[in-house]
Design a protein around this motif. Structure first.
Motif, PDB file in Angstrom:
ATOM      1  N   TRP A  43       0.832  -1.206   0.000  1.00  0.00           N
ATOM      2  CA  TRP A  43       0.000   0.000   0.000  1.00  0.00           C
ATOM      3  C   TRP A  43       0.863   1.251   0.000  1.00  0.00           C
ATOM      4  O   TRP A  43       0.513   2.266  -0.610  1.00  0.00           O
ATOM      5  CB  TRP A  43      -0.931   0.002   1.212  1.00  0.00           C
ATOM      6  CG  TRP A  43      -2.194  -0.750   0.976  1.00  0.00           C
ATOM      7  CD1 TRP A  43      -2.589  -1.928   1.548  1.00  0.00           C
ATOM      8  CD2 TRP A  43      -3.253  -0.377   0.080  1.00  0.00           C
ATOM      9  NE1 TRP A  43      -3.815  -2.313   1.064  1.00  0.00           N
ATOM     10  CE2 TRP A  43      -4.252  -1.377   0.172  1.00  0.00           C
ATOM     11  CE3 TRP A  43      -3.455   0.700  -0.778  1.00  0.00           C
ATOM     12  CZ2 TRP A  43      -5.431  -1.322  -0.570  1.00  0.00           C
ATOM     13  CZ3 TRP A  43      -4.630   0.760  -1.515  1.00  0.00           C
ATOM     14  CH2 TRP A  43      -5.597  -0.245  -1.414  1.00  0.00           C
ATOM     15  N   GLU A  44       1.997   1.175   0.676  1.00  0.00           N
ATOM     16  CA  GLU A  44       2.887   2.340   0.691  1.00  0.00           C
ATOM     17  C   GLU A  44       3.405   2.638  -0.712  1.00  0.00           C
ATOM     18  O   GLU A  44       3.522   3.804  -1.120  1.00  0.00           O
ATOM     19  CB  GLU A  44       4.059   2.084   1.645  1.00  0.00           C
ATOM     20  CG  GLU A  44       4.946   3.280   1.859  1.00  0.00           C
ATOM     21  CD  GLU A  44       4.188   4.482   2.400  1.00  0.00           C
ATOM     22  OE1 GLU A  44       4.530   5.622   1.999  1.00  0.00           O
ATOM     23  OE2 GLU A  44       3.266   4.284   3.216  1.00  0.00           O
ATOM     24  N   TRP A  47       0.593   4.415  -2.614  1.00  0.00           N
ATOM     25  CA  TRP A  47       0.443   5.829  -2.282  1.00  0.00           C
ATOM     26  C   TRP A  47       1.637   6.655  -2.754  1.00  0.00           C
ATOM     27  O   TRP A  47       1.501   7.836  -3.088  1.00  0.00           O
ATOM     28  CB  TRP A  47       0.228   6.004  -0.784  1.00  0.00           C
ATOM     29  CG  TRP A  47      -1.101   5.501  -0.342  1.00  0.00           C
ATOM     30  CD1 TRP A  47      -1.354   4.473   0.507  1.00  0.00           C
ATOM     31  CD2 TRP A  47      -2.384   6.005  -0.758  1.00  0.00           C
ATOM     32  NE1 TRP A  47      -2.713   4.293   0.653  1.00  0.00           N
ATOM     33  CE2 TRP A  47      -3.366   5.212  -0.108  1.00  0.00           C
ATOM     34  CE3 TRP A  47      -2.796   7.020  -1.602  1.00  0.00           C
ATOM     35  CZ2 TRP A  47      -4.725   5.428  -0.285  1.00  0.00           C
ATOM     36  CZ3 TRP A  47      -4.149   7.242  -1.789  1.00  0.00           C
ATOM     37  CH2 TRP A  47      -5.098   6.454  -1.141  1.00  0.00           C
ATOM     38  N   TYR A  50       0.984   7.117  -6.421  1.00  0.00           N
ATOM     39  CA  TYR A  50      -0.094   8.096  -6.557  1.00  0.00           C
ATOM     40  C   TYR A  50       0.434   9.511  -6.311  1.00  0.00           C
ATOM     41  O   TYR A  50       0.091  10.448  -7.037  1.00  0.00           O
ATOM     42  CB  TYR A  50      -1.213   7.783  -5.569  1.00  0.00           C
ATOM     43  CG  TYR A  50      -2.310   8.830  -5.561  1.00  0.00           C
ATOM     44  CD1 TYR A  50      -3.327   8.803  -6.507  1.00  0.00           C
ATOM     45  CD2 TYR A  50      -2.313   9.858  -4.613  1.00  0.00           C
ATOM     46  CE1 TYR A  50      -4.330   9.767  -6.509  1.00  0.00           C
ATOM     47  CE2 TYR A  50      -3.305  10.829  -4.612  1.00  0.00           C
ATOM     48  CZ  TYR A  50      -4.306  10.775  -5.558  1.00  0.00           C
ATOM     49  OH  TYR A  50      -5.281  11.739  -5.572  1.00  0.00           O
ATOM     50  N   ALA A  95      -0.629  13.203   4.186  1.00  0.00           N
ATOM     51  CA  ALA A  95      -0.086  12.018   4.854  1.00  0.00           C
ATOM     52  C   ALA A  95      -0.153  12.165   6.369  1.00  0.00           C
ATOM     53  O   ALA A  95      -0.505  11.219   7.088  1.00  0.00           O
ATOM     54  CB  ALA A  95       1.358  11.777   4.401  1.00  0.00           C
ATOM     55  N   ASP A  98      -3.791  11.823   7.395  1.00  0.00           N
ATOM     56  CA  ASP A  98      -4.223  10.424   7.309  1.00  0.00           C
ATOM     57  C   ASP A  98      -3.732   9.625   8.513  1.00  0.00           C
ATOM     58  O   ASP A  98      -4.505   8.935   9.184  1.00  0.00           O
ATOM     59  CB  ASP A  98      -3.692   9.779   6.026  1.00  0.00           C
ATOM     60  CG  ASP A  98      -4.538  10.104   4.819  1.00  0.00           C
ATOM     61  OD1 ASP A  98      -5.675  10.583   5.006  1.00  0.00           O
ATOM     62  OD2 ASP A  98      -4.082   9.885   3.688  1.00  0.00           O
ATOM     63  N   ARG A 141       7.988   9.991   2.808  1.00  0.00           N
ATOM     64  CA  ARG A 141       7.238   9.840   1.555  1.00  0.00           C
ATOM     65  C   ARG A 141       7.385  11.088   0.675  1.00  0.00           C
ATOM     66  O   ARG A 141       7.583  10.972  -0.539  1.00  0.00           O
ATOM     67  CB  ARG A 141       5.761   9.570   1.832  1.00  0.00           C
ATOM     68  CG  ARG A 141       4.956   9.343   0.559  1.00  0.00           C
ATOM     69  CD  ARG A 141       3.464   9.370   0.838  1.00  0.00           C
ATOM     70  NE  ARG A 141       3.042   8.229   1.638  1.00  0.00           N
ATOM     71  CZ  ARG A 141       1.788   8.069   2.075  1.00  0.00           C
ATOM     72  NH1 ARG A 141       0.866   8.987   1.811  1.00  0.00           N
ATOM     73  NH2 ARG A 141       1.454   7.006   2.790  1.00  0.00           N
TER      74      ARG A 141
END
Length: 290
Positions: A43-44, A47, A50, A95, A98, A141
């Motif tokens: 999932w990281e 993202w 994305y 981020a 979230d 990130r």
């Protein structure tokens, strides 16, 4: 000492350990979330991809404006930096929002909400650890997105004041963490739709804060909300430091506003979260999924 511990027990809150102990407990939540991050590494990557694609897609709008003769070369260079900073700062802010606002949702997904929220740990320590993880995670990130996206564009960063940009980011992270804690109350109060409501908070911040445009283009009634969004001042400070090369002393207004938001939102968010937590425990909403 015994009377103090008894008083804390009667109040339903564990006593605070000494400062080194609190730091250790807070860091334990950072380590736990890091292990979860490793478990969901796929999932990281999603993202991260994305974030890179979103940054490129938005910033290429400036390149198109130049190719079609809509803007001069100087205007295109400015617009590229304007959009690039906006997308990168939003990648960071979203981020952080979230990771912190979904603290309850994460616990429900993992089936650990009762263990965590019933553990003898002060909620302030718990939330501080989650906030620290959110900031560190978002930083890693965003730096990766920056490293991948910047080579696609011809940007001049020689005039940038990176110290001022770093100061804005550090101070600005405090009110964003406080706002995220407030948004994290929603999944506590509304197990069925609280997560979606948290994302709505992000959407509103995105709309009014000038991520992709100056807030001056907003209708006057929407501009009012931009003044109460910490993200507005983070973006103004970052753009001033990176595009205009403004120093810390030159962006003091933005920094002062962010300090004020932090002083208000962090203790306020933790107090509201504590009240909502007690209410959720009393009404049986703590573990409910729907």
């Amino acid at each position: 000492m015994a009377r103090a511990l008894a008083s804390d027990a009667r109040a339903g809150e564990p006593s605070l350990p000494p400062m080194p102990g609190r730091a250790t407990l807070a860091w334990a939540f950072v380590e736990r979330q890091t292990n979860l991050w490793k478990r969901y590494w796929a999932w990281e990557i999603v993202w991260l991809v994305y974030g890179v694609v979103n940054t490129l897609a938005i910033t290429f709008i400036a390149e198109q404006a130049g190719q079609q003769g809509i803007a001069s070369e100087a205007d295109v260079r400015y617009l590229v930096l304007f959009l690039l900073i906006g997308t990168l700062v939003w990648a960071y802010l979203s981020a952080v929002l979230d990771d912190i606002s979904l603290v309850v949702t994460w616990e429900r997904w993992e089936g650990t909400i009762e263990h965590t929220l019933m553990a003898p740990v002060q909620r302030a320590v718990h939330l501080a650890g989650m906030s620290l993880f959110g900031v560190l995670h978002a930083t890693v990130r965003t730096l990766l997105i920056f490293a991948i996206a910047v080579p696609f564009f011809s940007v001049d960063l020689a005039q940038s004041d990176w110290l001022a940009a770093a100061v804005v980011l550090v101070i600005g992270s405090l009110p964003i963490a406080g706002l995220a804690i407030l948004a994290g109350v929603l999944p506590l109060l509304y197990p069925e739709r609280g997560t979606q409501m948290s994302f709505m908070v992000q959407a509103i911040v995105l709309l009014v804060s000038g991520v992709y445009y100056e807030v001056d283009v907003l209708p006057p009634w929407l501009q009012v909300f931009s003044y109460v969004s910490p993200a507005t001042y983070i973006l103004d400070g970052m753009r001033g430091a990176i595009i205009d090369g403004e120093s810390v002393t030159e962006i003091w207004r933005e920094l002062l506003a962010l300090v004020g938001f932090g002083v208000l939102l962090i203790p306020g968010g933790m107090m509201v979260f504590a009240v909502a937590e007690r209410w959720a425990k009393k009404t049986g909403k703590l573990k409910r999924q729907g």
